[in-house]
Design a protein around this motif. Structure first.
Motif, PDB file in Angstrom:
ATOM      1  N   GLU A 138       0.824  -1.213   0.000  1.00 52.19           N
ATOM      2  CA  GLU A 138       0.000   0.000   0.000  1.00 52.19           C
ATOM      3  C   GLU A 138       0.858   1.263   0.000  1.00 52.19           C
TER       4      GLU A 138
ATOM      5  N   SER B  88       3.890   3.987  -4.236  1.00 51.21           N
ATOM      6  CA  SER B  88       3.208   4.940  -5.113  1.00 51.21           C
ATOM      7  C   SER B  88       4.228   5.507  -6.079  1.00 51.21           C
TER       8      SER B  88
ATOM      9  N   TRP C 235       4.471  -8.972   0.369  1.00 51.16           N
ATOM     10  CA  TRP C 235       3.483  -8.403  -0.540  1.00 51.16           C
ATOM     11  C   TRP C 235       3.308  -9.242  -1.797  1.00 51.16           C
TER      12      TRP C 235
ATOM     13  N   ARG D 177       0.025 -11.222  -3.002  1.00 52.53           N
ATOM     14  CA  ARG D 177      -1.086 -10.386  -3.453  1.00 52.53           C
ATOM     15  C   ARG D 177      -0.977 -10.000  -4.923  1.00 52.53           C
TER      16      ARG D 177
END
Length: 242
Positions: A47, A50, A116, A119
């Motif tokens: 998350e 970015s 991660w 996912r």
């Protein structure tokens, strides 16, 4: 091409130049971009990844990063392929079950290093150069198996699915343990006492027998590596030998 270098039509990141447009040699590489994104994800979770964070990490402007990576989905693809390069693809031994178990162990370790990763595992992000080398190697390991190519790919997918599910459980347990306001042993003690009181009622004879025959998987101190090996080996045993 739309604003900020993003494509107006679907394209594969691997099919486009390292940097869109003309001009001087690119100041950044896909490897450095992927490495920074992986570093952020490893430390803070997917998350936290970015375009702005990655751009800042490599010393680039956010908008200029789009010239290298048009979409965030492309960034994910670079990340998956970057960590896929961590496999040791040594020549197959000729014992396909042993070789696939060895690969499964590597995949488990890979997912534990990069929590991660499960996912993002999907056909969408699984066909970069390193991932293709992994698949080619997996098929080489399966040369002795008398099965069609489609069946071999299905077996590889089944093993990876088993690994991902197993690791997801491990990661969830570890995360829960970190969030407890008391020790994990204290938590297990309370839960074991409650479970014992339920079993003592005699309402669950089969479950009672199952939990008292040998060491249950959930018992404290259980070697999860052995449990993992058994789970994958049982899957592989379901495929006939040549």
């Amino acid at each position: 091409m739309t604003a900020a270098g993003r494509p107006a039509e679907p394209e594969v990141i691997w099919a486009r130049p390292q940097r869109a447009g003309r001009g001087p040699r690119p100041a950044h590489s896909r490897d450095s971009i992927a490495s920074e994104a992986v570093r952020i994800a490893d430390a803070e979770g997917i998350e936290a990844v970015s375009m702005r964070r990655v751009a800042a990490g490599i010393g680039a402007g956010t908008m200029s990063l789009y010239n290298y990576v048009p979409r965030k989905e492309d960034l994910y693809e670079l990340m998956v392929d970057a960590v896929s390069g961590e496999y040791d693809l040594s020549p197959p031994s000729g014992r396909w079950r042993d070789d696939l178990l060895s690969l499964a162990r590597q995949t488990r370790a890979l997912m534990r290093r990069h929590p991660w990763l499960p996912r993002l595992l999907s056909p969408v992000y699984g066909f970069g150069p390193n991932a293709l080398r992994y698949l080619e190697h997996s098929l080489a390991c399966l040369e002795p198996l008398e099965a069609s190519g489609a069946e071999k790919l299905e077996l590889i997918a089944s093993v990876n699915g088993t690994v991902a599910t197993f690791v997801a459980g491990e990661l969830a347990l570890a995360e829960r343990a970190r969030s407890l306001p008391w020790s994990e042993a204290a938590e297990e003690g309370v839960r074991a006492a409650w479970l014992g009181s339920r079993l003592a009622t005699g309402e669950y004879p089969r479950l009672t027998a199952a939990l008292t025959e040998g060491t249950p998987v959930t018992a404290a101190g259980t070697d999860m590596t052995d449990v993992f090996d058994r789970a994958v080996s049982r899957l592989l045993a379901g495929w006939p030998s040549p």
